[in-house]
Design a protein around this motif. Structure first.
Motif, short mmCIF file in Angstrom:
data_model
loop_
_atom_site.label_atom_id
_atom_site.label_comp_id
_atom_site.label_asym_id
_atom_site.label_seq_id
_atom_site.Cartn_x
_atom_site.Cartn_y
_atom_site.Cartn_z
N ARG A 180 -9.19 -6.06 -4.64
CA ARG A 180 -8.47 -7.06 -3.99
C ARG A 180 -9.46 -8.67 -4.32
O ARG A 180 -10.61 -8.59 -4.06
CB ARG A 180 -8.63 -6.96 -2.58
N ALA A 185 0.85 -1.21 0.13
CA ALA A 185 -0.12 0.00 0.01
C ALA A 185 0.93 1.25 -0.03
O ALA A 185 0.53 2.28 -0.63
CB ALA A 185 -0.89 0.14 1.12
N ASP A 219 -10.68 -1.24 1.45
CA ASP A 219 -9.37 -1.52 1.02
C ASP A 219 -9.11 -1.22 -0.45
O ASP A 219 -8.29 -0.94 -0.92
CB ASP A 219 -8.71 -2.86 1.50
N ASN A 220 -10.30 -1.10 -1.22
CA ASN A 220 -10.47 -1.04 -2.61
C ASN A 220 -10.21 0.45 -3.13
O ASN A 220 -10.27 0.77 -4.13
CB ASN A 220 -11.33 -1.71 -3.26
#
Length: 371
Positions: free
Chosen positions: A348, A338, A357-358
């Motif tokens: 992901r 990251a 998280d995307n």
């Protein structure tokens, strides 16, 4: 006409070369191309002229003024063939102003100039350096792929050629003519060797030497008046008969624009630049747009919700002004840390697209599916 989603994956040739060198499957390339399709992309932007001598024996394609690494070139051959198999077309970038992947300084050293700086404007005017860049471009376009045997200049997987990532005329004349002359010169080489269906773009950020056609009062308020005192002229380059699509890159946070004005600054740059391009009968190419996912020292970043909202708005505006393509920066593969790039986003494996998280991928996919 409609605006195409372009996905930036600058690193694909590197990953392909490393896999070939290790005699491994090209899993990262397959992963990223598959995820680009999942997001609804038709285009992928890839660096195609890796000249970073620090990566000799790894992924560097050029090892000096006249030396090449064939296996590293075969990495690009495979990227082109796999993109075609995935139903994607490529924007192939011929060089970089910055040091990554062998930038302008590399060519200046090869041309015999000592003490070159990052983004050194002499890259555009030093005769030996210009020739060292120009001649291999012609050779590249005549290369035949080791995978499908097709000439690069006739590849169906190629949508277009970008002359240089983010050309800036640091230290040159204030009119922007030196950069324009270089762009015209290299573009003529590309046009001579590439199919007429392949378009050519400059790769520039949209900087200019005058605020004409811009809301100068807004840009002063946004503390970004320097954008119109550059030594590279978007409006001048847009008039080039050799460049089909004027190019902009959109990073208001990196330009020091206050957080409260970031969204508006992006929208204004898109609308103003598209109007300048349209006056020349051309459609704008938004080669990059990015929003930070991690803060610079002492800086504030927008929340994930804000970033998704801003990204969606910019994508909508790109479509409203009839840009030919719009390219969020940058789709990372799952193994890419990251911290590698503060603007990257993921799709992901094993996670829903809406997962935090995307990053902005959720907004990109929603925009694409609504088209």
């Amino acid at each position: 006409m409609s605006t195409t989603l372009l996905i930036n994956a600058f690193y694909l040739q590197e990953e392909a070369a490393r896999a070939l060198r290790r005699r491994q499957p090209l899993r990262v390339v397959e992963e990223v191309l598959g995820k680009a399709r999942r997001l609804g992309a038709s285009l992928v932007r890839v660096h195609a002229n890796h000249a970073d001598e620090r990566k000799r024996g790894d992924s560097a394609m050029r090892l000096g003024p006249s030396a090449n690494d064939e296996l590293a070139w075969q990495g690009l051959d495979h990227v082109i063939a796999l993109a075609h198999a995935h139903g994607l077309r490529l924007v192939l970038v011929l060089g970089n102003q910055w040091d990554e992947l062998g930038g302008a300084r590399t060519y200046l050293r090869w041309g015999g100039l000592a003490g070159a700086r990052p983004a050194d404007g002499r890259f555009f005017t030093h005769a030996a350096t210009v020739s060292l860049f120009e001649s291999p471009v012609a050779q590249m376009l005549e290369r035949r792929s080791s995978v499908d045997g097709l000439r690069y200049g006739a590849q169906p997987a190629s949508a277009g050629w970008e002359l240089l990532n983010e050309p800036r005329g640091e230290g040159l004349d204030a009119s922007g003519h030196a950069v324009r002359e270089w762009l015209d010169r290299v573009a003529r080489v590309v046009r001579k060797h590439a199919c007429s269906s392949h378009w050519i773009t400059s790769g520039e950020e949209g900087l200019d030497v005058t605020a004409e056609g811009r809301d100068e009062a807004f840009w002063r308020r946004a503390r970004a008046g320097w954008l119109w005192r550059a030594r590279t002229s978007f409006s001048l380059n847009a008039r080039s008969p050799w460049l089909e699509h004027p190019s902009v890159h959109l990073y208001p946070e990196a330009w020091g624009i206050p957080p409260s004005l970031v969204a508006e600054a992006g929208e204004r740059l898109l609308r103003e630049s598209a109007a300048i391009a349209r006056a020349q009968g051309k459609r704008l190419l938004v080669g990059e747009l990015g929003l930070r996912r991690s803060p610079a020292e002492g800086a504030r970043i927008a929340s994930l919700e804000e970033r998704r909202s801003i990204a969606r708005r910019w994508l909508d505006v790109a479509a409203e002004v009839d840009a030919i393509a719009v390219g969020p920066w940058m789709l990372a593969h799952d193994a890419r840390p990251a911290a590698w790039d503060h603007y990257q986003f993921y799709v992901r494996d094993g996670l829903p697209l809406a997962h935090d998280d995307n990053g902005i991928a959720t907004a990109i996919a929603a925009w694409s599916s609504a088209r």
